[in-house]
Write a protein that holds these residues in place. Sequence first.
Motif, PDB file in Angstrom:
ATOM      1  N   ARG A  45      30.285  12.173  27.377  1.00 29.38           N
ATOM      2  CA  ARG A  45      29.433  11.242  28.112  1.00 29.38           C
ATOM      3  C   ARG A  45      29.758   9.797  27.738  1.00 29.38           C
ATOM      4  O   ARG A  45      29.981   9.479  26.580  1.00 29.38           O
ATOM      5  N   TRP A  46      29.766   8.961  28.794  1.00 29.83           N
ATOM      6  CA  TRP A  46      30.021   7.536  28.614  1.00 29.83           C
ATOM      7  C   TRP A  46      28.888   6.754  29.256  1.00 29.83           C
ATOM      8  O   TRP A  46      28.364   7.155  30.296  1.00 29.83           O
ATOM      9  N   ILE A  47      28.504   5.639  28.646  1.00 29.75           N
ATOM     10  CA  ILE A  47      27.462   4.802  29.221  1.00 29.75           C
ATOM     11  C   ILE A  47      27.973   3.375  29.352  1.00 29.75           C
ATOM     12  O   ILE A  47      28.805   2.914  28.570  1.00 29.75           O
ATOM     13  N   SER A  48      27.480   2.672  30.378  1.00 27.87           N
ATOM     14  CA  SER A  48      27.827   1.271  30.566  1.00 27.87           C
ATOM     15  C   SER A  48      27.002   0.422  29.605  1.00 27.87           C
ATOM     16  O   SER A  48      25.812   0.658  29.424  1.00 27.87           O
ATOM     17  N   TYR A  49      27.649  -0.566  28.999  1.00 29.01           N
ATOM     18  CA  TYR A  49      26.943  -1.372  27.991  1.00 29.01           C
ATOM     19  C   TYR A  49      27.160  -2.866  28.176  1.00 29.01           C
ATOM     20  O   TYR A  49      26.842  -3.661  27.301  1.00 29.01           O
ATOM     21  N   GLN A  50      27.676  -3.301  29.341  1.00 27.86           N
ATOM     22  CA  GLN A  50      27.966  -4.728  29.503  1.00 27.86           C
ATOM     23  C   GLN A  50      26.740  -5.622  29.336  1.00 27.86           C
ATOM     24  O   GLN A  50      26.852  -6.783  28.971  1.00 27.86           O
ATOM     25  N   ASP A  51      25.555  -5.080  29.607  1.00 30.12           N
ATOM     26  CA  ASP A  51      24.368  -5.904  29.513  1.00 30.12           C
ATOM     27  C   ASP A  51      23.868  -6.064  28.081  1.00 30.12           C
ATOM     28  O   ASP A  51      22.888  -6.758  27.836  1.00 30.12           O
ATOM     29  N   ALA A  52      24.554  -5.422  27.124  1.00 30.53           N
ATOM     30  CA  ALA A  52      24.150  -5.552  25.722  1.00 30.53           C
ATOM     31  C   ALA A  52      24.487  -6.948  25.210  1.00 30.53           C
ATOM     32  O   ALA A  52      25.540  -7.493  25.512  1.00 30.53           O
ATOM     33  N   ALA A  53      23.579  -7.529  24.452  1.00 32.82           N
ATOM     34  CA  ALA A  53      23.789  -8.895  23.930  1.00 32.82           C
ATOM     35  C   ALA A  53      24.653  -8.839  22.689  1.00 32.82           C
ATOM     36  O   ALA A  53      24.412  -8.060  21.785  1.00 32.82           O
ATOM     37  N   PHE A  54      25.697  -9.700  22.664  1.00 35.46           N
ATOM     38  CA  PHE A  54      26.566  -9.772  21.504  1.00 35.46           C
ATOM     39  C   PHE A  54      26.444 -11.131  20.824  1.00 35.46           C
ATOM     40  O   PHE A  54      27.309 -11.544  20.095  1.00 35.46           O
ATOM     41  N   THR A  55      25.364 -11.842  21.097  1.00 35.77           N
ATOM     42  CA  THR A  55      25.184 -13.179  20.525  1.00 35.77           C
ATOM     43  C   THR A  55      24.436 -13.125  19.206  1.00 35.77           C
ATOM     44  O   THR A  55      23.746 -14.045  18.829  1.00 35.77           O
TER      45      THR A  55
ATOM     46  N   ALA B 291      23.243 -10.113  15.753  1.00 35.86           N
ATOM     47  CA  ALA B 291      23.060  -8.719  15.378  1.00 35.86           C
ATOM     48  C   ALA B 291      21.950  -8.111  16.233  1.00 35.86           C
ATOM     49  O   ALA B 291      20.834  -8.634  16.269  1.00 35.86           O
ATOM     50  N   PRO B 292      22.239  -7.028  16.981  1.00 35.98           N
ATOM     51  CA  PRO B 292      21.206  -6.441  17.836  1.00 35.98           C
ATOM     52  C   PRO B 292      20.091  -5.808  17.003  1.00 35.98           C
ATOM     53  O   PRO B 292      20.337  -5.202  15.961  1.00 35.98           O
ATOM     54  N   ALA B 293      18.871  -5.967  17.490  1.00 36.79           N
ATOM     55  CA  ALA B 293      17.719  -5.388  16.801  1.00 36.79           C
ATOM     56  C   ALA B 293      17.754  -3.873  16.912  1.00 36.79           C
ATOM     57  O   ALA B 293      18.333  -3.322  17.854  1.00 36.79           O
ATOM     58  N   PRO B 294      17.139  -3.175  15.971  1.00 37.76           N
ATOM     59  CA  PRO B 294      17.115  -1.702  16.036  1.00 37.76           C
ATOM     60  C   PRO B 294      16.561  -1.180  17.354  1.00 37.76           C
ATOM     61  O   PRO B 294      17.040  -0.174  17.876  1.00 37.76           O
ATOM     62  N   ALA B 295      15.576  -1.873  17.900  1.00 33.56           N
ATOM     63  CA  ALA B 295      15.009  -1.409  19.160  1.00 33.56           C
ATOM     64  C   ALA B 295      16.048  -1.474  20.279  1.00 33.56           C
ATOM     65  O   ALA B 295      16.094  -0.616  21.160  1.00 33.56           O
ATOM     66  N   ARG B 296      16.884  -2.529  20.241  1.00 33.13           N
ATOM     67  CA  ARG B 296      17.937  -2.669  21.244  1.00 33.13           C
ATOM     68  C   ARG B 296      18.970  -1.568  21.104  1.00 33.13           C
ATOM     69  O   ARG B 296      19.428  -1.000  22.089  1.00 33.13           O
ATOM     70  N   GLN B 297      19.327  -1.246  19.890  1.00 32.80           N
ATOM     71  CA  GLN B 297      20.267  -0.153  19.656  1.00 32.80           C
ATOM     72  C   GLN B 297      19.712   1.152  20.207  1.00 32.80           C
ATOM     73  O   GLN B 297      20.418   1.916  20.870  1.00 32.80           O
ATOM     74  N   GLN B 298      18.450   1.421  19.939  1.00 29.71           N
ATOM     75  CA  GLN B 298      17.866   2.681  20.382  1.00 29.71           C
ATOM     76  C   GLN B 298      17.781   2.757  21.900  1.00 29.71           C
ATOM     77  O   GLN B 298      17.997   3.826  22.493  1.00 29.71           O
ATOM     78  N   THR B 299      17.508   1.611  22.540  1.00 32.07           N
ATOM     79  CA  THR B 299      17.451   1.587  24.004  1.00 32.07           C
ATOM     80  C   THR B 299      18.792   1.978  24.607  1.00 32.07           C
ATOM     81  O   THR B 299      18.867   2.755  25.564  1.00 32.07           O
TER      82      THR B 299
ATOM     83  N   GLY C  62      40.158   0.857  25.084  1.00 29.90           N
ATOM     84  CA  GLY C  62      40.303  -0.448  24.453  1.00 29.90           C
ATOM     85  C   GLY C  62      39.425  -0.589  23.229  1.00 29.90           C
ATOM     86  O   GLY C  62      38.850   0.377  22.738  1.00 29.90           O
ATOM     87  N   ARG C  63      39.329  -1.828  22.753  1.00 32.40           N
ATOM     88  CA  ARG C  63      38.552  -2.123  21.556  1.00 32.40           C
ATOM     89  C   ARG C  63      37.480  -3.160  21.884  1.00 32.40           C
ATOM     90  O   ARG C  63      37.637  -4.000  22.754  1.00 32.40           O
ATOM     91  N   GLU C  64      36.385  -3.075  21.175  1.00 32.96           N
ATOM     92  CA  GLU C  64      35.309  -4.060  21.234  1.00 32.96           C
ATOM     93  C   GLU C  64      34.880  -4.293  19.793  1.00 32.96           C
ATOM     94  O   GLU C  64      34.311  -3.414  19.155  1.00 32.96           O
ATOM     95  N   ASP C  65      35.179  -5.461  19.280  1.00 29.63           N
ATOM     96  CA  ASP C  65      35.028  -5.703  17.848  1.00 29.63           C
ATOM     97  C   ASP C  65      33.617  -5.431  17.330  1.00 29.63           C
ATOM     98  O   ASP C  65      33.438  -4.964  16.205  1.00 29.63           O
ATOM     99  N   ARG C  66      32.598  -5.707  18.150  1.00 29.12           N
ATOM    100  CA  ARG C  66      31.232  -5.594  17.673  1.00 29.12           C
ATOM    101  C   ARG C  66      30.522  -4.352  18.206  1.00 29.12           C
ATOM    102  O   ARG C  66      29.302  -4.260  18.156  1.00 29.12           O
ATOM    103  N   LEU C  67      31.296  -3.406  18.724  1.00 29.66           N
ATOM    104  CA  LEU C  67      30.682  -2.215  19.293  1.00 29.66           C
ATOM    105  C   LEU C  67      29.931  -1.417  18.238  1.00 29.66           C
ATOM    106  O   LEU C  67      28.889  -0.810  18.523  1.00 29.66           O
ATOM    107  N   ALA C  68      30.439  -1.399  17.004  1.00 31.38           N
ATOM    108  CA  ALA C  68      29.779  -0.627  15.951  1.00 31.38           C
ATOM    109  C   ALA C  68      28.357  -1.121  15.686  1.00 31.38           C
ATOM    110  O   ALA C  68      27.489  -0.340  15.273  1.00 31.38           O
ATOM    111  N   GLU C  69      28.096  -2.407  15.932  1.00 33.81           N
ATOM    112  CA  GLU C  69      26.754  -2.939  15.712  1.00 33.81           C
ATOM    113  C   GLU C  69      25.745  -2.336  16.682  1.00 33.81           C
ATOM    114  O   GLU C  69      24.537  -2.400  16.447  1.00 33.81           O
TER     115      GLU C  69
END
Length: 421
Positions: A297-307, A309-317, A380-387
Motif C-alpha cells: 500500500r502507498w499513500i499520497s503525502y504531498q500535503d504533509a508539512a516539511f517546515t 518537525a511534524p507533531a505526533p498528531a500529524r504523523q498519526q493522521t 526516489g528519496r525524501e530526506d525528511r520522510l522518516a520524520e
Amino acid sequence: MSCSRQHPAQRAVARCRAVALPVFLGLALSACVTGRSVIDVQPLAGGRGEDKAFAKITEVRDLRKFEPAPREPSLPSLGNAAEIGDPQVTARAIARKRSDLGTAFGDVVLPEGITVAGLVRSAAQKALQDAGYAVVDETSPYYAKALPLALDIDQFWAWSERGGYTIPLEFDSLVTMRGDALVGRDAPPVRGEATGGSAIVLPSSWHDLVERGLADLSDRMKERIKPAAMAAGDAAPATAAAEPDRALAPAEARPADTAPAQAAPTPRPAEAAPSPMPPLPAPTPRVGGLADQLKGRWISYQDAAFTGAPAPARQQTLLNRCAKSYALFEVKASRLVEEFHQGSNAWRNDYAIALQRPYAMAVRSVGAPGRPFAADVFLGREDRLAELSFPEPVLVFDIRAPQQGGSRYPARKYARCPAPP
C-alpha cells in the motif's frame, strides 16, 4: 482582362488550373505522408574541456523496441514490418508519420551514415565538455585514466498527436547513463523532450523538433554529470597542460557506436602508474526490480508539512491513511494499474508502459479525461520522510506532459505504509 471578357477557351484553361493546383498539392502532400522521409539532423558540436579531468564514452547501445502496429504513437514502429529486424533501418528511424486521425503512414529516418546512437553520443560528449571534461578516445595517452560513461538508449522517438487546425508534435528521448564516477550508481534515466505543432507536417517540422529535443537531452545530461572540479584531482595528470590535445572528434567521425576494445595501457614505471579506475557496472537485468517493489500500500503525502518537525498528531493522521486512503500498484503485461481506495470507494487508473527498466518506467495515461499525460515512474528519496514515520524510498510519478505556462506539473509522490493496518 476581366473574367467576363475572357475567351471561352481561356476560361476553360483557368478552371482547369484552379482544379489542378489543389489536386497536385494534395497528391504531393499525400506522397510526403505515405513515403519515407529523410531528415538531416547533424550531431551536436561541443566545446573543449579544461584538460583537468578526462572522460571517455565506452559504449552506446540502441535498445529501442520497434513494433509493426503499436497502439501508442510514442512507441517506435516501421511501416514495413519486415524491416523491424534490420538494424540498418532501425538505427536511423526516428519517427512515423500519421494522419490527423492517427492513422500511421510513412517513416522518418536519418541519412545514411548518421544513427540515433551517434546523435546520442554527440549529446553526451557535449554534456561532458560543457561540464568541464576533456572527452578522449582510445588513442589518447589519458584514455586509461579517463572516467568511463556508457549509454543505453531506451527511447528516441518523435510522433504526432491528433489535433484540429494545428497538429501537435512531440519528441521524447530516454537515456540511461552508466558510470559511477560521473553520474553515480543506478541513476534514473535522463529524459530529453521537445514539442511543436504545425498545420501541415513537413520534413522541416520533424527536423526542427528532433534537433531541439537532442539539445534538450544534452542539457539534461549535463545536469546529471558531476562537475569536473570534483574529479580533477584524480583524473588529470600533473603535466596535462603540456600534453597534446586528443579530444574526441564529433560523434559521427567514429565508424560505429559499439563498445570499443580497450587497449592495454603502455607500461610505465611503478611510480608513474595511473590510479585504477572503477570498472563499468554490468548492465542491470531487465527483470523484477521496480515491478516487484510496487507491491503493498502507498499513500499520497504531498500535503504533509516539511517546515519543521511534524507533531505526533500529524504523523498519526498520515499513518491512518494506510487504512482509509491508499493506492495499490501492479504491473499487468504492458500496463501499470493503479487501484485507488477511498473508504469504501475504489477506482482504477491504467497507464501504458512505454518502456520498463528494473528501477524506472515511462508510462502514458490511458482513458484519462482530457489530454493524456506521460510520466516517469521511479523510486526516489525524501530526506525528511522518516520524520513522518514512513520508510524509504518513495514512489514518484514525475509528470512531464502536458505542460502549462512553460512549467511542468508537480510530481505525484507516494509513501509506503510501514506495516499492514
